[in-house]
Design a protein around this motif. Structure first.
Motif, PDB file in Angstrom:
ATOM      1  N   CYS A 162       2.308   3.292   1.510  1.00 36.10           N
ATOM      2  CA  CYS A 162       3.350   3.562   2.494  1.00 36.10           C
ATOM      3  C   CYS A 162       4.308   4.635   1.980  1.00 36.10           C
ATOM      4  N   SER A 164       8.305   6.463   3.049  1.00 35.74           N
ATOM      5  CA  SER A 164       9.464   6.494   3.948  1.00 35.74           C
ATOM      6  C   SER A 164       9.700   7.912   4.451  1.00 35.74           C
ATOM      7  N   ASN A 271      -2.026  10.705   9.205  1.00 37.29           N
ATOM      8  CA  ASN A 271      -0.931   9.744   9.081  1.00 37.29           C
ATOM      9  C   ASN A 271       0.279  10.288   8.318  1.00 37.29           C
ATOM     10  N   THR A 305       3.328   0.848  -2.592  1.00 41.73           N
ATOM     11  CA  THR A 305       2.168   0.083  -2.152  1.00 41.73           C
ATOM     12  C   THR A 305       2.597  -1.361  -1.914  1.00 41.73           C
ATOM     13  N   HIS A 311       1.001  -6.114   6.222  1.00 44.46           N
ATOM     14  CA  HIS A 311       0.753  -5.054   7.198  1.00 44.46           C
ATOM     15  C   HIS A 311       1.664  -5.172   8.426  1.00 44.46           C
ATOM     16  N   ILE A 314       5.394  -4.397   7.580  1.00 45.80           N
ATOM     17  CA  ILE A 314       5.632  -2.963   7.348  1.00 45.80           C
ATOM     18  C   ILE A 314       5.746  -2.219   8.666  1.00 45.80           C
ATOM     19  N   GLN A 315       4.922  -2.588   9.620  1.00 44.08           N
ATOM     20  CA  GLN A 315       4.933  -1.903  10.907  1.00 44.08           C
ATOM     21  C   GLN A 315       6.233  -2.127  11.676  1.00 44.08           C
ATOM     22  N   VAL A 320       9.239   3.973   8.075  1.00 45.09           N
ATOM     23  CA  VAL A 320       8.214   3.769   7.050  1.00 45.09           C
ATOM     24  C   VAL A 320       6.861   3.955   7.712  1.00 45.09           C
ATOM     25  N   LYS A 321       6.007   4.742   7.076  1.00 46.34           N
ATOM     26  CA  LYS A 321       4.698   5.064   7.663  1.00 46.34           C
ATOM     27  C   LYS A 321       3.590   4.634   6.710  1.00 46.34           C
ATOM     28  N   LEU A 322       2.578   3.958   7.258  1.00 47.38           N
ATOM     29  CA  LEU A 322       1.380   3.598   6.509  1.00 47.38           C
ATOM     30  C   LEU A 322       0.463   4.817   6.475  1.00 47.38           C
ATOM     31  N   HIS A 325      -4.672   3.546   1.789  1.00 46.23           N
ATOM     32  CA  HIS A 325      -4.841   2.298   1.053  1.00 46.23           C
ATOM     33  C   HIS A 325      -5.366   2.581  -0.351  1.00 46.23           C
TER      34      HIS A 325
END
Length: 355
Positions: A162, A164, A271, A305, A311, A314-315, A320-322, A325
């Motif tokens: 992830c 920011s 992403n 991480t 998951h 975090i969403q 904050v963007k995923l 992995h």
């Protein structure tokens, strides 16, 4: 006022006479041979950054107040990157004769605004002379419970990667400033060659073209430590497994985590969070915006991480963007492009000791 009129101790008194204490751990600050701090039940975090004129900053386009603010923030950011709370800072400066008392006061104004924002106490430092320009050394001290500290070496296979904020804007802000600086000096050189005194006089009021690019300038000149993201992670009960702040570029920081955690990663170009102004500026300067986002540096966003089970949490966190992995080490660190091609990530970010 010339600094020599006050002397070292007169200058220190002038800059620190009304400093208060915001933290219980600050037992004694400025005024003795050492500051006295007390952290009986916490782990102490210490970070130091040195900033050199001509290497880390250019006083052609950053004023001393902004420089003071940024100098504090880049250190505070390191403490947040360990999931800690910044508490105290020390400030050391080496100054050449061209700087006045008012210049140093401007630097301290910016410094104090940054420290006040995150309740950080200024508890000491040093001042001395310099033959080559301005040098700044800042140490930030923070604390955290032993089980709260997040290192770079905790990422595990299947963890989510992830980040920011957005990436590349600070770098594009630097390119914009450098471009306008070059335009200015090109016009000055032309006027001098022609002996055009009128043109030289008009250039005293030179106005760079920053229209529509204000966000890029803010990101370069007004760095922000992301303590708000740390607060959000705690609010949602998320403890990152590994974390680092992005000072040298996303690629470099990801590779630090991968190396120290003995893992690989897959991140996805589609992403990567990129602001509209960053994309427009990159196109204007014929630069690849993804390269800028990966390698630009000075974003001071948090790269971290988290376990895959977080998951959904975090969403729910704004800003904050995923982006990918964690994988097995033997699979390497890979960028997956928009057309599903795979490229090995390389550390091409800022390296102050490179040739």
């Amino acid at each position: 006022m010339e600094i020599s009129k006050l002397g070292e101790f007169g200058l220190i008194d002038r800059l620190t006479k009304d400093l208060g204490k915001k933290n219980e751990s600050t037992r004694y600050g400025v005024g003795d041979d050492c500051a006295v701090l007390s952290f009986p039940d916490r782990q102490v975090l210490i970070t130091t950054d040195m900033l050199m004129e001509g290497v880390h900053f250019d006083l052609t386009y950053i004023d001393l107040e902004h420089l003071g603010y940024k100098s504090a923030m880049v250190n505070i950011s390191d403490v947040f990157a360990m999931n800690g709370t910044p508490r105290q800072t020390t400030v050391s400066m080496a100054l050449s004769k061209r700087f006045t008392v008012e210049d140093v006061e401007a630097f301290y104004r910016g410094l104090r605004v940054a420290c006040d924002k995150w309740n950080v106490d200024i508890v000491g430092g040093d001042t001395t002379s310099s033959m080559t320009g301005l040098a700044i050394s800042i140490t930030c001290i923070g604390d955290a419970a032993a089980d709260e500290i997040v290192y770079r070496n905790g990422a595990k296979e299947t963890d989510l990667v992830c980040v920011s904020g957005d990436l590349g804007a600070a770098y594009m802000g630097l390119q914009l400033l450098e471009r306008e600086k070059a335009v200015y000096y090109m016009q000055v050189d032309e006027a001098r060659k022609k002996g055009d005194k009128r043109m030289l006089e008009e250039l005293r009021n030179f106005q760079p073209d920053f229209a529509g690019k204000e966000y890029l300038l803010q990101r370069q000149l007004n760095a922000e430590a992301r303590g708000d993201i740390i607060a959000k992670l705690r609010e949602y009960g998320i403890r990152p497994t590994a974390m680092i702040d992005i000072s040298d570029g996303l690629s470099s920081e990801l590779l630090h985590i991968c190396k120290q955690s003995n893992v690989g990663c897959r991140i996805f170009e589609k992403n990567l969070p990129i602001d509209y102004q960053t994309a427009v500026m990159a196109e204007e300067m014929n630069m690849n915006v993804t390269t800028c986002a990966l390698n630009g540096g000075e974003d001071y966003e948090l790269l971290f991480t988290v376990p895959i089970g977080d998951h959904e949490k975090i969403q729910q966190i704004d800003d904050v963007k995923l982006i990918g992995h964690i994988t097995r080490a033997e699979l390497g660190a890979v960028l997956v492009s928009r057309d599903d091609q795979e490229f090995t990530l390389k550390a091409q970010g800022w390296n102050p000791l490179a040739k």
